[in-house]
Design an enzyme around this catalytic site. Structure first.
Site, short mmCIF file in Angstrom:
data_model
loop_
_atom_site.label_atom_id
_atom_site.label_comp_id
_atom_site.label_asym_id
_atom_site.label_seq_id
_atom_site.Cartn_x
_atom_site.Cartn_y
_atom_site.Cartn_z
N CYS A 138 0.82 -1.20 0.00
CA CYS A 138 0.00 0.00 0.00
C CYS A 138 0.86 1.26 0.00
O CYS A 138 1.96 1.28 0.54
CB CYS A 138 -0.87 0.05 1.25
SG CYS A 138 -1.94 -1.37 1.41
N ARG A 186 5.28 0.13 -6.07
CA ARG A 186 5.21 -0.65 -4.82
C ARG A 186 4.33 -1.86 -4.97
O ARG A 186 4.35 -2.75 -4.14
CB ARG A 186 4.67 0.24 -3.68
CG ARG A 186 5.62 1.32 -3.26
CD ARG A 186 4.91 2.35 -2.41
NE ARG A 186 4.56 1.86 -1.10
CZ ARG A 186 5.26 2.09 0.00
NH1 ARG A 186 6.36 2.78 -0.06
NH2 ARG A 186 4.86 1.64 1.17
N TRP A 208 -2.92 -2.74 -1.48
CA TRP A 208 -2.54 -4.12 -1.75
C TRP A 208 -3.27 -4.94 -0.68
O TRP A 208 -2.97 -4.83 0.50
CB TRP A 208 -1.03 -4.28 -1.62
CG TRP A 208 -0.50 -5.57 -2.09
CD1 TRP A 208 -0.39 -6.00 -3.38
CD2 TRP A 208 0.05 -6.63 -1.28
NE1 TRP A 208 0.18 -7.25 -3.42
CE2 TRP A 208 0.45 -7.66 -2.16
CE3 TRP A 208 0.23 -6.80 0.09
CZ2 TRP A 208 1.03 -8.84 -1.71
CZ3 TRP A 208 0.79 -7.98 0.53
CH2 TRP A 208 1.18 -8.99 -0.37
N ASN A 211 -2.23 2.48 5.75
CA ASN A 211 -1.35 1.33 5.44
C ASN A 211 -1.17 0.53 6.72
O ASN A 211 -1.08 1.13 7.80
CB ASN A 211 0.04 1.80 5.01
CG ASN A 211 0.05 2.39 3.62
OD1 ASN A 211 -0.96 2.39 2.94
ND2 ASN A 211 1.20 2.89 3.21
N GLY A 212 -1.06 -0.78 6.61
CA GLY A 212 -0.82 -1.60 7.80
C GLY A 212 -2.05 -2.40 8.16
O GLY A 212 -2.94 -2.61 7.33
N GLU A 225 19.21 -17.59 -5.66
CA GLU A 225 18.77 -16.27 -6.12
C GLU A 225 18.46 -16.31 -7.62
O GLU A 225 17.48 -15.71 -8.08
CB GLU A 225 19.86 -15.23 -5.79
CG GLU A 225 19.68 -13.85 -6.39
CD GLU A 225 18.40 -13.13 -5.97
OE1 GLU A 225 17.70 -13.60 -5.05
OE2 GLU A 225 18.09 -12.09 -6.58
N LYS A 248 14.81 -15.30 -9.09
CA LYS A 248 14.61 -14.24 -10.08
C LYS A 248 13.78 -14.76 -11.24
O LYS A 248 12.84 -14.13 -11.69
CB LYS A 248 15.98 -13.78 -10.57
CG LYS A 248 16.32 -12.38 -10.67
CD LYS A 248 16.10 -11.40 -9.56
CE LYS A 248 15.43 -11.79 -8.30
NZ LYS A 248 15.45 -10.97 -7.18
N GLU A 251 10.13 -15.47 -10.26
CA GLU A 251 9.39 -14.23 -9.97
C GLU A 251 8.86 -13.56 -11.22
O GLU A 251 7.73 -13.10 -11.25
CB GLU A 251 10.31 -13.22 -9.25
CG GLU A 251 10.47 -13.44 -7.78
CD GLU A 251 11.38 -12.38 -7.15
OE1 GLU A 251 11.06 -11.92 -6.05
OE2 GLU A 251 12.42 -12.01 -7.74
N HIS A 269 20.47 -36.32 -4.98
CA HIS A 269 19.69 -36.85 -3.86
C HIS A 269 18.19 -36.62 -4.03
O HIS A 269 17.46 -36.60 -3.04
CB HIS A 269 20.16 -36.22 -2.54
CG HIS A 269 21.56 -36.61 -2.16
ND1 HIS A 269 21.92 -37.92 -1.90
CD2 HIS A 269 22.69 -35.87 -2.03
CE1 HIS A 269 23.21 -37.97 -1.60
NE2 HIS A 269 23.70 -36.74 -1.69
N LYS A 289 6.94 -5.07 -3.87
CA LYS A 289 8.33 -4.68 -3.63
C LYS A 289 8.67 -4.70 -2.15
O LYS A 289 9.74 -5.12 -1.75
CB LYS A 289 8.55 -3.27 -4.19
CG LYS A 289 9.96 -2.75 -4.03
CD LYS A 289 10.86 -3.36 -5.06
CE LYS A 289 12.32 -2.99 -4.89
NZ LYS A 289 13.18 -3.98 -5.55
C1 G6P Z 1 9.61 -8.80 -1.05
C2 G6P Z 1 10.24 -8.47 -2.39
C3 G6P Z 1 11.58 -9.19 -2.54
C4 G6P Z 1 12.48 -8.84 -1.37
C5 G6P Z 1 11.81 -9.16 -0.03
C6 G6P Z 1 12.62 -8.62 1.12
O1 G6P Z 1 9.21 -10.12 -1.03
O2 G6P Z 1 9.39 -8.84 -3.45
O3 G6P Z 1 12.22 -8.78 -3.75
O4 G6P Z 1 13.67 -9.56 -1.49
O5 G6P Z 1 10.53 -8.54 0.02
O6 G6P Z 1 12.66 -7.22 1.03
P1 G6P Z 1 13.66 -6.31 1.82
O7 G6P Z 1 13.20 -4.91 1.51
O8 G6P Z 1 13.51 -6.64 3.26
O9 G6P Z 1 15.03 -6.57 1.32
#
Ligand code: G6P
Length: 601
Positions: A2, A27, A70, A96-97, A477, A481, A484, A500, A596
């Site tokens: 949000c 966001r 959101w 927000n929250g 990672e 990526k 995602e 395994h 994000k």
């Molecule tokens: C969300 C984002 C990720 C990010 C994670 C942690 O899930 O989509 O890309 O790695 O939060 O975010 P931070 O701001 O704590 O690094």
């Protein structure tokens, strides 16, 4: 996640608030809305994109609030979108929250005859405000009284018909004020109003601010307080796409610059040391028994990389915990345990929760973050900024590189402080670190090859990423990526684990991408890769410059930077994910279902 924006000034508020919503777009959200203040409130809100929102023209309205939602309580519908209004329509609120006690508050309000038109927790707030206003309080004291009754985390902005004023407050959710010429702004994030002003005040938990065109007045516990005005270095241009089709590709290409910023002024090669401006007490590093890193998502994988660096350079036990699972336990001595929150946003609720548990147990805490003024920086003993610049694409890229690099510097600082890293060894490490921006640039210059490989891999059933040591978090990672942004099935494994179990899934339609560089025990991983190749899987390996490429179907080279080569290899994986997703025409900067910054637990 949000987003909130609010404006009070002398210009028509509608276009400015709408512009703020567009700026908050990155966001992630599922609905949006605005409330404009005149003698009456005009509210427009709906599920869907900001671009679909029609903001009514209210020529005399020079005050307004807006929100991108959101969903947490209630699905993304027009009714659940913010702003929410009170029963008589005189008060509008964006939030927000989460209000944890909203059900009991709602129960009370229902008994008193209030009707609810949404499923949200937020809607209790405008109704409670209306009650207070009916009792003769002004908006400022009404907000003050209502937040006393709220449990949970919130950033709130409220307006009232007939009054050019916004009252806003925060508790465990970010809120920042912008100071313009005859204008005041409030937002969850400076990006919302950066084209209007760069002079900002970050509010603290419990602050209540009254915004009018000429001034913003902050109160805390009923008293007026002075909060510092800071100048944000980032300008609005830096947050735009700069000619790239997607923020993500722009941010991948910004990595050499980001890394230079990360390192700027921090390396002293002569002394074989770093200057991080941290305030560890005398003797603290020597007495440390353990460093715990707590993080989520990409930051968690950066932490895994860093934990091995800390163990190697600083000879200290380093453990990594998923923030949402973290408890400070296991018989640890809090005085001898440093807990590091690794979070690019500094607002991830799970990570904040973990760091609060660590601090509650008496441990010293450190934040490693990209975001000046973020909540985590206020709640930890020290902060180390990764200086990657704003990252808009939901998929983290440059912040991963800058996190690992910043933590590598920290590992050197801790190693030197503990006397476990010699001057000569520290110099070697720092030489490699200094080589990172150039090494990453060389990979970026090889992008055309990655596009070809991505093209060849279209039509695959799944993708496996493997690596050892520093190559293992990079494999995780790389897979994250790809999944995602392309929505393809992708998994990362420790290379030794392939045999395994996962090998059962390997076919000629499951490419295996491997980190085979220095720092990743490439010669052993090659054997694991061969097991997949004999089952028909295409093998794509990232190798050190000039190394043997054996029977790889595709070899991608990284310059020689020692244990940082897997970090550079990751740039190939970022480009690979980007191009696979782009060829599939995915929504790269805003992947489905993801946000994000996740500010709920
Ligand atoms: C969300 C984002 C990720 C990010 C994670 C942690 O899930 O989509 O890309 O790695 O939060 O975010 P931070 O701001 O704590 O690094």
């Amino acid at each position: 996640m949000c987003g909130i924006v609010g404006y009070v000034g002398t210009e028509p508020a509608g276009p400015i608030v709408y512009g703020g919503l567009e700026n908050l777009d990155y966001r992630g959200y599922d609905s949006a809305g605005v409330a404009l203040v005149d003698q009456e409130l005009t509210v427009a809100k709906q599920a869907g994109e900001v671009s679909e929102l029609r903001v009514p023209e209210v020529a005399n309205a020079t005050c307004g609030i807006g929100h991108t939602r959101w969903s947490t309580h209630g699905p993304p519908t027009d009714a659940n979108a913010h702003p929410h209004t009170s029963q008589n329509g005189s008060v509008a609120v964006v939030h927000n929250g989460i209000i944890e006690n909203y059900e009991s508050l709602k129960g009370e309000l229902l008994k008193e005859g209030f009707d609810f038109s949404s499923d949200t927790d937020t809607e209790v707030i405008p109704h409670l405000l209306e009650q207070e206003l009916n009792d003769g309080h002004d908006l400022l004291s009404a907000v003050d009284r209502v937040v006393d009754r709220l449990e949970g985390s919130y950033a709130i902005a409220a307006v009232r018909a007939g009054s050019d004023r916004i009252v806003a407050t925060r508790h465990e959710s970010p809120l920042v004020i912008g100071h313009g010429d005859d204008a005041a702004f409030v937002a969850s994030d400076v990006t919302a109003f950066l084209e209007h002003t760069r002079d900002v005040t970050y509010l603290e938990d419990g602050d209540v601010v009254s915004l009018e065109a000429a001034h913003a007045t902050v109160y805390h516990d009923g008293d007026r307080v002075d909060r510092e005005i800071e100048t944000v270095e980032w300008d609005a241009d830096a947050a735009e796409k700069g000619g790239y089709e997607h923020y993500m590709r722009k941010e991948i290409h910004e990595q050499p610059t980001a890394l230079r910023q990360t390192l700027s002024g921090r390396i002293d090669l002569d002394r074989g040391d770093v200057d991080l401006d941290l305030s560890f007490p005398q003797g603290y590093l020597e007495s440390l028994e353990e460093i715990q890193l707590v993080a989520c998502g990409t930051s968690y994988y950066a932490s895994q990389y860093a934990a091995t660096l800390l163990e190697e350079f600083a000879d200290v036990r380093a453990t990594v915990e998923i923030a949402s699972e973290y408890e400070f336990d296991g018989g640890r001595d809090p005085w001898r345990t440093l807990v590091i929150a690794v979070t690019q946003s500094g607002e991830t609720a799970d990570t904040l929760g973990a760091i609060r548990r660590a601090a509650g147990a008496g441990a010293r805490t450190l934040a490693v973050t990209n975001t000046l003024g973020s909540t985590v920086t206020r709640e930890t003993n020290d902060t180390l900024f990764i200086r990657a610049g704003p990252e808009i694409g939901v998929a983290a890229t440059k912040t991963f590189a800058s996190q690992v690099t910043t933590l590598a510097l920290l590992a050197v600082a801790v190693g030197r402080g503990r006397g476990s890293l010699s001057t000569a060894d520290a110099r070697d490490v720092l030489e490699n670190v200094r080589g990172l921006p150039g090494a990453v640039q060389q990979v970026l210059d090889d992008e055309a090859r990655v596009t070809e490989v991505a093209n060849e891999c279209l039509g695959s059933d799944a993708f496996f990423f493997v690596g050892r040591r520093f190559g293992y978090p990079v494999a995780l990672e790389g897979a994250l990526k790809l999944k995602e942004i392309s929505y393809d099935h992708a998994e990362g494994f420790a290379a030794g684990e392939l045999k395994h179990g996962p090998l059962a899934l390997v076919t000629e339609k499951t490419p295996v991408l491997a980190v085979l560089t220095a720092g990743a025990d490439g010669s052993e991983t090659v054997n694991n890769l061969a097991e997949a190749q004999t089952r028909g899987a295409p093998a794509i390996g990232v190798v050190s410059d000039g190394a043997e490429t054996g029977s790889l179907d595709c070899a991608l080279e990284v310059p020689r930077v020692g244990v940082f080569e897997p970090l550079v290899a990751n740039v190939y994986f970022q480009l690979f994910a980007y191009h696979v997703a782009n060829l599939k025409d995915r929504s790269i900067d805003k992947p489905r279902n993801l946000a994000k910054s996740v500010t709920v637990e």
